[in-house]
Design a protein around this motif. Structure first.
Motif, PDB file in Angstrom:
ATOM      1  N   GLN A  20      38.628 105.279   7.285  1.00  0.00           N
ATOM      2  CA  GLN A  20      37.538 105.397   6.324  1.00  0.00           C
ATOM      3  C   GLN A  20      36.340 104.535   6.725  1.00  0.00           C
ATOM      4  O   GLN A  20      35.204 104.930   6.521  1.00  0.00           O
ATOM      5  CB  GLN A  20      38.034 104.998   4.933  1.00  0.00           C
ATOM      6  N   PHE A  21      36.581 103.363   7.314  1.00  0.00           N
ATOM      7  CA  PHE A  21      35.503 102.433   7.621  1.00  0.00           C
ATOM      8  C   PHE A  21      35.101 102.418   9.087  1.00  0.00           C
ATOM      9  O   PHE A  21      34.388 101.540   9.523  1.00  0.00           O
ATOM     10  CB  PHE A  21      35.863 101.018   7.155  1.00  0.00           C
ATOM     11  N   THR A  22      35.527 103.387   9.836  1.00  0.00           N
ATOM     12  CA  THR A  22      35.037 103.524  11.188  1.00  0.00           C
ATOM     13  C   THR A  22      33.604 104.025  11.090  1.00  0.00           C
ATOM     14  O   THR A  22      33.335 105.034  10.456  1.00  0.00           O
ATOM     15  CB  THR A  22      35.911 104.514  11.993  1.00  0.00           C
ATOM     16  N   GLU A  23      32.691 103.278  11.686  1.00  0.00           N
ATOM     17  CA  GLU A  23      31.273 103.588  11.521  1.00  0.00           C
ATOM     18  C   GLU A  23      30.826 104.684  12.476  1.00  0.00           C
ATOM     19  O   GLU A  23      31.193 104.687  13.650  1.00  0.00           O
ATOM     20  CB  GLU A  23      30.437 102.334  11.752  1.00  0.00           C
ATOM     21  N   SER A  24      30.030 105.568  11.950  1.00  0.00           N
ATOM     22  CA  SER A  24      29.413 106.586  12.790  1.00  0.00           C
ATOM     23  C   SER A  24      28.220 105.962  13.501  1.00  0.00           C
ATOM     24  O   SER A  24      27.817 104.840  13.212  1.00  0.00           O
ATOM     25  CB  SER A  24      28.972 107.771  11.935  1.00  0.00           C
ATOM     26  N   GLU A  39      25.151 106.786  13.155  1.00  0.00           N
ATOM     27  CA  GLU A  39      24.090 106.593  12.171  1.00  0.00           C
ATOM     28  C   GLU A  39      24.334 105.331  11.339  1.00  0.00           C
ATOM     29  O   GLU A  39      23.408 104.577  11.055  1.00  0.00           O
ATOM     30  CB  GLU A  39      24.001 107.811  11.254  1.00  0.00           C
ATOM     31  N   GLU A  40      25.593 105.109  10.971  1.00  0.00           N
ATOM     32  CA  GLU A  40      25.925 103.902  10.200  1.00  0.00           C
ATOM     33  C   GLU A  40      25.733 102.644  11.041  1.00  0.00           C
ATOM     34  O   GLU A  40      25.271 101.622  10.543  1.00  0.00           O
ATOM     35  CB  GLU A  40      27.359 103.986   9.687  1.00  0.00           C
ATOM     36  N   ASN A  41      26.079 102.717  12.327  1.00  0.00           N
ATOM     37  CA  ASN A  41      25.845 101.582  13.229  1.00  0.00           C
ATOM     38  C   ASN A  41      24.364 101.268  13.331  1.00  0.00           C
ATOM     39  O   ASN A  41      23.961 100.104  13.317  1.00  0.00           O
ATOM     40  CB  ASN A  41      26.398 101.877  14.624  1.00  0.00           C
ATOM     41  N   LYS A  42      23.549 102.309  13.437  1.00  0.00           N
ATOM     42  CA  LYS A  42      22.103 102.116  13.520  1.00  0.00           C
ATOM     43  C   LYS A  42      21.571 101.476  12.245  1.00  0.00           C
ATOM     44  O   LYS A  42      20.762 100.548  12.292  1.00  0.00           O
ATOM     45  CB  LYS A  42      21.414 103.455  13.762  1.00  0.00           C
ATOM     46  N   LEU A  43      22.050 101.944  11.096  1.00  0.00           N
ATOM     47  CA  LEU A  43      21.615 101.389   9.819  1.00  0.00           C
ATOM     48  C   LEU A  43      22.010  99.918   9.693  1.00  0.00           C
ATOM     49  O   LEU A  43      21.204  99.082   9.293  1.00  0.00           O
ATOM     50  CB  LEU A  43      22.197 102.194   8.660  1.00  0.00           C
TER      51      LEU A  43
END
Length: 169
Positions: free
Chosen positions: A50-54, A56-60
């Motif tokens: 669930q908390f593996t970052e995509s 886009e999430e890493n960029k954010l």
């Protein structure tokens, strides 16, 4: 006459029964704890997925942490954090320690106000500095020193570069 052997036998039976009950309780608790452990393990696996970052999430996260790091260069923001007791929260100090990876060249090249890294170090290591950040006078001193640095650093740097160039000629 009372037979004392019977009372001894009764005590032995009672003790044996208590030991068996205790043993069965321990076994059932061990089984429950192993069930909980496997349940916890499956929950952890689910959370990891669930908390593996995509990307886009890493960029954010990168942008948010960069913005926060750069805010540490502003004396008024430091005062805000101090007055609202963020510096007294051990979790917040741990977060600041985590942010030290921004000091590495691969990340620091994105920082516009590099002295924020100096303030990051001071916030982590200097309790007195954290306390002083609450005062208006201290905020003003930091602000004045920062403005002086901006005002004179370039001119002083340009003069040193010119001197070095003249030495080569």
């Amino acid at each position: 006459m009372i037979n004392t052997n019977n009372s001894d036998d009764m005590e032995e039976v009672t003790t044996t029964n208590e030991q068996q009950l205790l043993s069965s309780d321990i076994n059932s608790q061990q089984q429950q704890s192993s069930t909980i452990t496997s349940t916890q393990q499956s929950s952890l696996n689910h959370l990891k997925k669930q908390f593996t970052e995509s990307d886009e999430e890493n960029k954010l996260r990168f942008e948010m942490e960069l913005e926060f790091i750069e805010l540490l260069a502003h004396p008024t923001y430091l005062q805000y954090l101090a007055q609202y007791k963020y510096f007294e929260d051990e979790g917040f100090i741990e977060y600041l320690k985590y942010l030290q990876y921004w000091k590495s060249p691969e990340y620091s090249k994105f920082i516009k106000f590099p002295y924020c890294l100096y303030f990051l170090d001071r916030l982590i290591n200097d309790l007195h500095f954290r306390e002083e950040c609450k005062s208006n006078a201290f905020r003003d001193i930091i602000h004045q020193q920062t403005m002086s640095h901006w005002k004179y650093y370039r001119r002083n740097r340009e003069e040193k570069v010119k001197e070095q160039l003249n030495q080569w000629e």
